[in-house]
Enzyme design. Structure first.
Site, PDB file in Angstrom:
ATOM      1  N   PHE A 108      79.579  64.659 -45.552  1.00  0.00           N
ATOM      2  CA  PHE A 108      80.098  63.156 -45.402  1.00  0.00           C
ATOM      3  C   PHE A 108      79.140  62.061 -45.364  1.00  0.00           C
ATOM      4  O   PHE A 108      79.446  61.037 -45.701  1.00  0.00           O
ATOM      5  CB  PHE A 108      80.894  62.943 -43.926  1.00  0.00           C
ATOM      6  CG  PHE A 108      79.929  63.408 -42.750  1.00  0.00           C
ATOM      7  CD1 PHE A 108      79.305  61.974 -42.513  1.00  0.00           C
ATOM      8  CD2 PHE A 108      79.624  64.249 -42.116  1.00  0.00           C
ATOM      9  CE1 PHE A 108      78.392  61.905 -41.429  1.00  0.00           C
ATOM     10  CE2 PHE A 108      78.608  64.258 -40.946  1.00  0.00           C
ATOM     11  CZ  PHE A 108      78.173  63.217 -40.841  1.00  0.00           C
TER      12      PHE A 108
ATOM     13  N   LYS B 148      84.192  69.872 -53.909  1.00  0.00           N
ATOM     14  CA  LYS B 148      84.929  69.972 -52.446  1.00  0.00           C
ATOM     15  C   LYS B 148      84.107  68.944 -51.618  1.00  0.00           C
ATOM     16  O   LYS B 148      83.075  69.015 -51.132  1.00  0.00           O
ATOM     17  CB  LYS B 148      84.889  71.172 -51.870  1.00  0.00           C
ATOM     18  CG  LYS B 148      85.777  71.277 -50.588  1.00  0.00           C
ATOM     19  CD  LYS B 148      84.760  71.171 -49.445  1.00  0.00           C
ATOM     20  CE  LYS B 148      85.546  71.263 -48.166  1.00  0.00           C
ATOM     21  NZ  LYS B 148      84.895  70.675 -46.958  1.00  0.00           N
TER      22      LYS B 148
ATOM     23  N   CYS C 265      69.310  63.843 -43.872  1.00  0.00           N
ATOM     24  CA  CYS C 265      68.484  64.764 -43.584  1.00  0.00           C
ATOM     25  C   CYS C 265      67.091  64.570 -44.104  1.00  0.00           C
ATOM     26  O   CYS C 265      66.011  65.376 -43.616  1.00  0.00           O
ATOM     27  CB  CYS C 265      68.997  66.150 -44.589  1.00  0.00           C
ATOM     28  SG  CYS C 265      69.090  65.739 -46.354  1.00  0.00           S
TER      29      CYS C 265
ATOM     30  N   GLU D  34      68.529  69.501 -34.998  1.00  0.00           N
ATOM     31  CA  GLU D  34      69.120  68.378 -35.527  1.00  0.00           C
ATOM     32  C   GLU D  34      70.114  67.803 -34.944  1.00  0.00           C
ATOM     33  O   GLU D  34      71.128  68.484 -34.466  1.00  0.00           O
ATOM     34  CB  GLU D  34      69.665  68.810 -37.253  1.00  0.00           C
ATOM     35  CG  GLU D  34      69.985  67.587 -38.011  1.00  0.00           C
ATOM     36  CD  GLU D  34      70.462  67.957 -39.293  1.00  0.00           C
ATOM     37  OE1 GLU D  34      69.716  67.330 -40.374  1.00  0.00           O
ATOM     38  OE2 GLU D  34      71.425  68.746 -39.431  1.00  0.00           O
TER      39      GLU D  34
END
Length: 500
Positions: free
Chosen positions: A149, A174, A282, A383
């Site tokens: 997302f 996808k 990230c 994370e």
């Protein structure tokens, strides 16, 4: 309520599903649309559509393929404000960050426009007496892209689609049900640019339906961006079925701040890296490893600068920190903050109780900073994917490097210093795949690969750069020999076995 459709064969198709997910504007909490969870049969139909389109697209000369991408680049520029607003509305990035997301899609498109020179093979005459060899790079077929997302423009339309189709393949994306509108709008621009139907296709579905990509015989490769657990699963299953995989996964990037680093400039770089995109990237910088001699001054400056960030709706151009993607993700980050408190970290800036007047239903979190985080605290090793910064204190360069390298992730790593010696030692010895020296977000431009290491990446070929070309193509070597008239009369059979 608008029900979105999926995109296949150059058109929007209404799904036969009875299952829909909400698309939410995180700045307001408003549900803006419903997105379908495509059925297993629909995903298989889209793969078949992409396979059929491959038959003709792979035969189009590469200069004609990239001519479509030149037009796409032009359309991105013409629709920059519209695309930026879409990203800001559905993800929550503030305006400059949303525009940066779209610009990164444009950058990947520009890289793919250079595919004719990148895909050129190699050749050698007289590899043996009278033999010549040529290496070609060819397309493979249908690729799948599984998109998170957090970068609804850059990842599907900068990292995956342009190079994939420039190389002569077709693709099924996808995309995330949280942020589907941006990719769907890009698909319209690709069609307007002249891309043949079926070359680019977009579905929304759950992991159950996406599992088809891992084993389907017509999928030749998978590009994935997401969590490490899912990435490992995709890599192991798809590779076992003979598919090539690039799986870009989680990170916990660290910055080592040496005593000689200029405090103000270093803190400003860390603030942008840690809290940009609300920490949902990230290549965020969620951990600072500070030498003890600079730690107090650095933490004080970080808190000062973080308090100056204006939290507000994404499409307000004065906002500097937007919401996280939705309420569920906000609750997850809140859980991590509480865990940090429970683990004994020192909460020096608490962003939990923030309200944006007029936008009370938005998914807002203020910048949060923990000090004195130790290696036995999970907030400093796992994370979080939110606007939370952890500060660890060390006595020396060697201790700091050891702390950083023992983390299981190694997407990026950074050092702030004025010492050429420490900068060089750090670059040589850090585990990070993308390294910054006084650069908070060391993401290189697209001509270089996005090269995470350790549990941040699974596969052999990274995305972008020359790796990207190799991932989406296969090499073929052709050796030839021609005979003159005298040799034709000689009926002796050649016994050359390729050795020289």
């Amino acid at each position: 309520m608008e029900k979105l459709k999926y995109f296949a064969g150059g058109e929007y198709r209404a799904s036969r599903t009875e299952s829909y997910n909400e698309v939410v504007n995180p700045s307001t909490g408003e549900v803006t649309a419903l997105v379908p969870c495509c059925t297993k049969e629909e995903v298989e139909e889209v793969i078949a559509t992409a396979k059929e389109a491959y038959k003709s697209w792979s035969k189009v000369p590469i200069v004609k393929r990239v001519s479509v991408l030149y037009k796409v680049r032009q359309l991105i520029e013409e629709h920059m404000e519209e695309l930026t607003y879409l990203v800001a509305q559905e993800h929550g990035k503030v305006w400059d960050e949303a525009e940066g997301d779209v610009l990164k899609a444009k950058e990947g498109t520009e890289l793919a426009c250079s595919a004719p020179s990148l895909i050129m093979g190699e050749s050698m005459m007289n590899t043996s007496d009278g033999f010549d060899t040529v290496l070609y790079r060819e397309s493979l077929g249908v690729f799948a892209g599984i998109v998170p997302f957090n970068f609804p423009a850059m990842i599907p339309m900068g990292w995956m689609t342009p190079m994939c189709i420039a190389a002569g393949n077709t693709i099924v994306l996808k995309v995330s049900s949280f942020t589907p509108r941006t990719a769907l709008r890009f698909a319209e621009l690709y069609k307007e640019a002249g891309l043949p139907d079926g070359v680019l296709n977009i579905v929304t579905c759950t992991r159950n339906e996406a599992e088809i990509f891992l084993t389907h015989p017509d999928i030749k490769g998978i590009s994935f961006v997401g969590t490490t657990g899912v990435g490992k699963h995709i890599y192991s299953v798809a590779a076992a079925h003979g598919k090539r995989v690039q799986a870009l996964c989680e990170a916990k990037n660290h910055a080592l701040v040496m005593n000689d680093a200029p405090v103000d400039r270093t803190a400003a770089g860390i603030i942008n890296s840690a809290f940009g995109c609300a920490g949902e990237r990230c290549m965020a910088l969620p951990v600072v490893v500070a030498e003890e001699g600079i730690a107090d001054a650095l933490v004080a400056k970080l808190v000062e600068l973080a308090k100056e960030l204006k939290v507000g709706p994404a499409y307000d151009k004065t906002s500097r920190l937007g919401p996280v993607v939705n309420q569920k993700h906000k609750e997850r980050v809140l859980g991590w903050i509480q865990k940090g408190i429970d683990e004994g970290a020192k909460l020096v800036l608490d962003g939990r109780d923030i309200t944006v007047p007029g936008f009370e239903e938005g998914s807002y979190l203020g910048p949060t900073i923990f000090d004195c985080v130790t290696e036995d605290m999970s907030i400093g090793t796992s994370e979080i994917f939110g606007p939370v910064l952890c500060v660890k204190r060390v006595k020396s360069f060697e201790e700091g490097l050891e702390v950083m390298n023992q983390n299981p992730f190694a997407n990026g790593s950074v050092i702030f210093t004025q010492s050429g010696y420490f900068a060089r030692e750090f670059a040589a010895r850090t585990d990070g795949g993308m390294v910054g020296v006084n650069v908070g977000i060391p993401v290189p431009i697209g001509v270089f690969p996005f090269s995470g290491h350790k549990n941040s990446f699974f596969g052999d070929l990274h995305c972008l750069g020359k790796d990207g070309i190799k991932f989406y193509t296969e090499s073929k070597c052709v050796t030839t020999r021609w005979f003159d008239e005298e040799e034709k009369k000689n009926t002796k059979v050649s016994t050359w076995d390729g050795t020289i």
